[in-house]
Design an enzyme around this catalytic site. Structure first.
Site: not given
Ligand SMILES: *[C@@H]1O[C@H](CO)[C@@H](O)[C@H](O)[C@H]1NC(C)=O
Ligand SMILES: *[C@@H]1O[C@H](CO)[C@@H](O)[C@H](O)[C@H]1NC(C)=O
Length: 456
Positions: A230, A232, A235, A246
């Site tokens: 992932e 990101d 956020e 991640h």
């Protein structure tokens, strides 16, 4: 009249095969995006979005009897994972009416709480589609991803997220033939938290050991989680923001069970780096860079640019650095520089930044343990699906993003303070009752060569 309608619907769905409901026609909201090159400028893509399957009405094939109500499975229709998958169908979505999802042109708004005719919907998650049946795959190495965002209506405790996950382009349909719904119905989600609340994984219902959530009347968790890498990109709410790779030790969507899922005290023993290597300007020592009236002023819309730099400036080179810049009111704003005792100044995410940050904050470097830039780079090269969501946090009140966290540590210790929200903020019952009309708007999505997607 009604029985004729139901009869014809059930004949129609028998003729079409299982797993897709036809009570509401699935019609993906259009969301224009752009692809850009340095030499040729930008060209418009006719993309759309699809709602994740977990939010959809799940009922018996050809009928309207719930397979899942609130946070419980129907034991008759769903006695076991494969029978449930055969018996049940995902229906089409009324995007604005049931889910508070609206799009116009290049802008998408996700509303937090929507009171529809049959239910109250909380939050949503959608994916960008290249066609009616395939997610758009983004290969991000040596590229730049840019969008505008309005977070002015997102208070403490909410998260308006834009991120990439390593899902399959068809939602897992070709790998798992019992999944007849596919990307058209938003199937196949996975992320680095290895979520257990996903109702179908690998074409089977995740109903074994299903435990209804204690605080979320619409959710529960099953035996299996679904893990994947992932990235990101965004956020955020009006108070704080972070961007965070991640990595995982696996490639592509991977069903986990037990220790592999990294639950609870096994956090660092799973297959994904749940912590990630985050760049949050507030946490990195600049408390006036991002927020209401700050350098990046969240009272109005701004542009977020993220660059995926490789060692040799090619799309196959090793991922070296993830850079961020902002544009607001025609002015390019460079990312803040870290300002942490015992750590040199960094303004981007690199292996060295991650190692230095973990040391300075006394955090385990699980990012490195799970393959760091190598594994994340492989996912970025292979292609990832763009997810956009609005959510509240039943596990940690979003304090890890916008407040001081963990709660048992002194907020003056480096790395603990992440934003100016109170440690009492972000309780789902509070934000759902006090800020139901919160929303986030993403617009003007552009993807292309480094330096081709923004101007001052
Ligand atoms: C925070 O960022 C702004 C804008 O770059 C800068 O002017 C200010 O000096 C920074 N503050 C700290 C404490 O680094
Ligand atoms: C949310 O919006 C609705 C419709 O505009 C309005 O009736 C309601 O009072 C608003 N709720 C809050 C808590 O602001």
């Amino acid at each position: 009249m009604i029985s004729t309608l139901l009869l014809s619907l059930s004949l129609l769905s028998l003729a079409r095969g299982q797993n897709v409901g036809t009570n509401t026609a699935e019609s993906h909201p259009q969301l224009r995006s752009q692809t850009c090159t340095k030499s040729g400028g930008c060209s418009t893509q006719s993309t759309s979005v699809v709602l994740d399957s977990n939010w959809r009405w799940l009922h018996n094939n050809g009928g309207s009897t719930n397979c899942y109500t609130g946070n419980a499975w129907d034991s008759t229709l769903c006695p076991d994972p494969t029978t449930c998958a055969k018996n049940c169908a995902l229906d089409g979505a009324d995007y604005p009416g049931t889910y508070g999802i609206t799009s116009t042109g290049d802008a998408l708004t996700l509303k937090f709480v929507t009171k529809g005719p049959y239910s109250t919907n909380i939050g949503s998650r959608v994916y960008l589609m290249a066609s009616d049946t395939q997610y758009k795959m983004f290969q991000l190495k040596n590229k730049e991803f840019t969008f505008d965002v309005d977070v002015s209506n997102l208070p403490c405790g909410l998260n308006g997220a834009l991120y990439f996950v390593e899902m399959d382009a068809d939602g897992g349909m070709s790998k798992y033939p019992s999944n007849k719904a596919g990307a058209k119905y938003g199937t196949g989600y996975c992320d680095a938290q290895c979520p257990h609340d996903i109702k179908f994984i690998n074409g089977e219902a995740n109903l074994l050991d299903w435990t209804p959530s204690g605080s979320d009347k619409n959710a529960g968790s099953g035996r299996y989680g679904t893990c994947c890498q992932e990235m990101d990109v965004w956020e955020a709410n009006s108070m704080a923001t972070a961007y965070t790779p991640h990595p995982c030790t696996v490639s592509g969507p991977t069903r986990c069970e037990g220790t592999q899922c990294g639950d609870g005290s096994d956090r660092h023993n799973g297959i994904c780096d749940k912590d990630g290597c985050d760049f949050n300007s507030y946490r990195m020592g600049n408390q006036t860079f991002y927020g209401k009236g700050a350098t990046v002023n969240t009272n109005s819309k701004f542009t977020v640019v993220t660059q995926f730099i490789t060692a040799d400036n090619t799309a196959t080179g090793a991922l070296k650095e993830i850079r961020r810049l902002y544009v607001q009111n025609g002015k390019v704003i460079q990312n803040s520089k870290s300002n942490i005792a015992g750590m040199s100044a960094y303004d981007s995410v690199t292996e060295n930044f991650c190692a230095a940050q973990k040391t300075a904050f006394g955090d385990t470097n699980d990012f490195k343990a799970k393959g760091g830039f190598t594994n994340m780079g492989n996912a970025l090269q292979k292609g990832m699906v763009l997810a956009l969501s609005i959510w509240d946090d039943h596990a940690a009140q979003m304090l890890w993003l916008d407040s001081s966290y963990p709660l048992d540590k002194d907020p003056s210790q480096p790395g603990v303070a992440r934003g100016a929200c109170a440690t009492t903020s972000g309780k789902p019952s509070d934000v759902e009752s006090q800020s139901p009309n919160a929303s986030v708007t993403f617009s003007n999505i552009k993807f292309g060569d480094i330096g081709s997607t923004y101007s001052s």
